[in-house]
Scaffold this motif. Structure first.
Motif, short mmCIF file in Angstrom:
data_model
loop_
_atom_site.label_atom_id
_atom_site.label_comp_id
_atom_site.label_asym_id
_atom_site.label_seq_id
_atom_site.Cartn_x
_atom_site.Cartn_y
_atom_site.Cartn_z
N VAL A 232 -48.64 1.19 -10.61
CA VAL A 232 -47.98 0.74 -11.84
C VAL A 232 -48.46 1.60 -13.00
O VAL A 232 -49.67 1.72 -13.25
N VAL A 233 -47.51 2.21 -13.70
CA VAL A 233 -47.80 3.08 -14.84
C VAL A 233 -47.38 2.38 -16.12
O VAL A 233 -46.26 1.87 -16.23
N VAL A 234 -48.28 2.34 -17.08
CA VAL A 234 -47.96 1.76 -18.39
C VAL A 234 -47.26 2.81 -19.24
O VAL A 234 -47.82 3.88 -19.49
N MET A 235 -46.04 2.53 -19.65
CA MET A 235 -45.37 3.38 -20.64
C MET A 235 -45.60 2.74 -22.00
O MET A 235 -44.94 1.80 -22.40
N ALA A 236 -46.61 3.25 -22.69
CA ALA A 236 -47.09 2.62 -23.92
C ALA A 236 -46.33 3.15 -25.13
O ALA A 236 -46.19 4.36 -25.31
N ILE A 237 -45.86 2.23 -25.95
CA ILE A 237 -45.09 2.59 -27.14
C ILE A 237 -45.82 2.08 -28.38
O ILE A 237 -45.84 0.87 -28.65
N TYR B 223 -52.30 2.13 -12.58
CA TYR B 223 -52.46 3.47 -12.00
C TYR B 223 -52.39 4.59 -13.03
O TYR B 223 -53.07 5.61 -12.91
N GLY B 224 -51.51 4.42 -14.04
CA GLY B 224 -51.30 5.54 -14.96
C GLY B 224 -50.86 5.10 -16.34
O GLY B 224 -50.59 3.93 -16.61
N PHE B 225 -50.79 6.10 -17.22
CA PHE B 225 -50.40 5.94 -18.62
C PHE B 225 -49.34 6.99 -18.93
O PHE B 225 -49.46 8.15 -18.51
N SER B 226 -48.30 6.60 -19.67
CA SER B 226 -47.28 7.58 -20.06
C SER B 226 -46.71 7.22 -21.42
O SER B 226 -46.92 6.12 -21.93
N MET B 227 -45.96 8.18 -21.97
CA MET B 227 -45.31 8.00 -23.26
C MET B 227 -43.99 8.74 -23.28
O MET B 227 -43.79 9.71 -22.57
N MET C 155 -57.46 7.09 -14.30
CA MET C 155 -56.06 6.83 -14.61
C MET C 155 -55.29 8.14 -14.78
O MET C 155 -55.74 9.06 -15.45
N LYS C 156 -54.10 8.21 -14.16
CA LYS C 156 -53.22 9.35 -14.34
C LYS C 156 -52.60 9.29 -15.73
O LYS C 156 -52.35 8.20 -16.28
N VAL C 157 -52.32 10.45 -16.32
CA VAL C 157 -51.72 10.50 -17.65
C VAL C 157 -50.53 11.45 -17.63
O VAL C 157 -50.58 12.51 -17.01
N GLY C 158 -49.45 11.06 -18.31
CA GLY C 158 -48.26 11.91 -18.30
C GLY C 158 -47.25 11.50 -19.35
O GLY C 158 -47.56 10.80 -20.32
N GLY D 62 -37.50 0.98 -0.93
CA GLY D 62 -38.58 1.72 -0.30
C GLY D 62 -39.44 2.50 -1.27
O GLY D 62 -39.91 3.59 -0.96
N ILE D 63 -39.66 1.92 -2.45
CA ILE D 63 -40.44 2.61 -3.48
C ILE D 63 -41.72 1.83 -3.79
O ILE D 63 -41.80 0.63 -3.56
N GLU D 64 -42.72 2.55 -4.30
CA GLU D 64 -44.02 1.93 -4.57
C GLU D 64 -44.54 2.21 -5.97
O GLU D 64 -45.64 1.82 -6.31
N GLU D 65 -43.74 2.88 -6.80
CA GLU D 65 -44.20 3.21 -8.15
C GLU D 65 -43.30 2.56 -9.19
O GLU D 65 -42.07 2.71 -9.15
N PHE D 66 -43.94 1.85 -10.14
CA PHE D 66 -43.20 1.12 -11.15
C PHE D 66 -43.78 1.44 -12.53
O PHE D 66 -44.98 1.68 -12.68
N PHE D 67 -42.91 1.41 -13.54
CA PHE D 67 -43.28 1.71 -14.92
C PHE D 67 -43.02 0.49 -15.79
O PHE D 67 -41.94 -0.11 -15.70
N VAL D 68 -43.99 0.13 -16.61
CA VAL D 68 -43.82 -1.02 -17.50
C VAL D 68 -43.84 -0.55 -18.96
O VAL D 68 -44.81 0.04 -19.44
N TRP D 69 -42.73 -0.78 -19.63
CA TRP D 69 -42.61 -0.48 -21.07
C TRP D 69 -43.42 -1.52 -21.82
O TRP D 69 -43.13 -2.71 -21.75
N HIS D 70 -44.41 -1.06 -22.57
CA HIS D 70 -45.37 -1.99 -23.18
C HIS D 70 -45.63 -1.60 -24.62
O HIS D 70 -45.95 -0.45 -24.93
N HIS D 71 -45.50 -2.58 -25.52
CA HIS D 71 -45.75 -2.34 -26.93
C HIS D 71 -47.24 -2.31 -27.25
O HIS D 71 -48.01 -3.05 -26.65
N VAL D 72 -47.61 -1.46 -28.18
CA VAL D 72 -48.96 -1.47 -28.73
C VAL D 72 -48.83 -1.52 -30.25
O VAL D 72 -48.41 -0.55 -30.87
#
Length: 372
Positions: free
Chosen positions: A3-8, A48-52, A82-85, A340-350
């Motif tokens: 699970v990757v956090v897409m932080a906004i 698992y990760g962080f993205s923007m 944590m992965k970053v991207g 059949g996928i294992e990676e998910f992204f959550v749009w998350h406010h900061v």
């Protein structure tokens, strides 16, 4: 499961009315500290990760994602694994050599914790301003002449980035960029340590970047996806992973997308794996109880209608992960089993909600999905 956090980062909190909040130093420092605290907490919870995303000139304070690469480095400095991207860096209205260098440096600084995301640009204010030297504008995948030009430079810039990442030196003479630009080059270190980069008349033949990526051949590639099958086929050939935040209503396009991706992958001589082709995302509004979840979703929908499903974007809201833990867990389980996928992204406010509420949202989702 990953699970990757897409932080906004938002510089205007709910119910606030502040002029030019995105230019306020105090608010930026506050959101930066909130971000560090939340992402460290998220790593401890098993994310698992962080993205923007990438946006510029957001003086209104709606999104503070001016430079995802620098945010990635900040997060990497405060986390352990944590992965970053990014989802993703603009690959049209930029200098592709500079972008290749910056991402390679991030990959070196993080010792391979980097993934790279690329997009074509959907925001006219900054895409048109950044791309004026090449007459590049934002696009809606409408097959207009502007869209065709945007796509053409996207393909050329990716070729340049990939060549610089995978070769010590290279030469790409394209429609938009000359790499290298015709140049006479007399430099004794080149003569001794890189003589193949010049010809007998001291004309520059090839260039390279310093450094190249830490990962071999380069960081994993991601690309946000809405509906363009041409984009899907391109990244299938290149080995990039599509990420979609589509709603249940638009989910019917996913099997079509995966079928197109599989065809192009196999044409390229690779084995198709849906987990390498697709990641799915949702907007995170899971509260600590039913009333809080309902209030968070209401606030999010109001914000989305104000800033996204409105000019210039007109973007539908997409999937929302809220309501109850069981509801979210069931939806994630269904998507895993169906596609059949294992990676998910959550749009998350900061910064839009109080800090303790936003941290609780991360914890509720982790309890429902990651720990389960």
């Amino acid at each position: 499961m990953r699970v990757v956090v897409m932080a906004i980062p938002y510089f205007i909190g709910r119910h606030e009315n502040v002029q030019f909040a995105g230019s306020d130093t105090g608010r930026f420092q506050d959101r930066m500290e909130r971000m560090i605290e939340q992402i460290k907490f998220a790593e401890d919870l098993g994310y698992y990760g962080f993205s923007m995303s990438e946006h510029h000139m957001q003086v209104e304070g709606i999104e503070g994602t001016t430079n995802p690469i620098m945010w990635d480095l900040l997060v990497a400095q405060h986390t352990k694994k944590m992965k970053v991207g990014q989802l993703g860096m603009n690959l049209t209205a930029v200098n592709p050599i500079k972008l290749a260098e910056d991402l390679a440096m991030l990959d070196q600084f993080t010792k391979g914790r980097t993934f790279a995301g690329f997009s074509r640009g959907n925001t006219p204010r900054w895409t048109n301003t950044f791309g004026q030297h090449l007459n590049i504008t934002s696009t809606d995948s409408d097959r207009s002449e502007a869209d065709k030009r945007n796509r053409a430079i996207f393909y050329e810039n990716w070729r340049i980035v990939k060549e610089l990442w995978t070769k010590k030196t290279t030469n790409v003479q394209g429609e938009f960029w000359k790499v290298p630009y015709p140049t006479e080059w007399r430099f004794q270190p080149t003569e001794k340590f890189g003589a193949s980069a010049v010809d007998e008349n001291n004309q520059l033949l090839e260039i390279g970047i310093t450094p190249r990526p830490y990962q071999d051949p380069h960081p994993p590639i991601y690309a946000p996806f809405s509906q363009s099958m041409e984009t899907v086929r391109f990244w299938a050939r290149e080995g990039g992973k599509m990420v979609a935040f589509v709603s249940d209503e638009f989910e019917r396009f996913i099997p079509i997308m995966l079928d197109e991706y599989q065809k192009e992958t196999e044409k390229a001589g690779r084995v198709f794996n849906p987990d390498n082709a697709l990641g799915l995302g949702g907007h995170l509004t899971l509260g600590r109880n039913a009333a809080e979840s309902e209030d968070l979703e209401k606030a999010f929908r109001e914000l989305w209608g104000f800033a996204y499903d409105a000019p210039p974007y007109h973007a539908p809201v997409g999937r929302i992960w809220g309501g109850s833990k069981q509801k979210v867990q069931d939806d994630i389980g269904r998507l895993r089993e169906t596609y059949g996928i294992e990676e998910f992204f959550v749009w998350h406010h900061v910064g839009y909600f109080p800090q303790e509420v936003e941290m609780a949202i991360l914890e509720e989702f982790a309890d429902a999905v990651i720990k389960a």
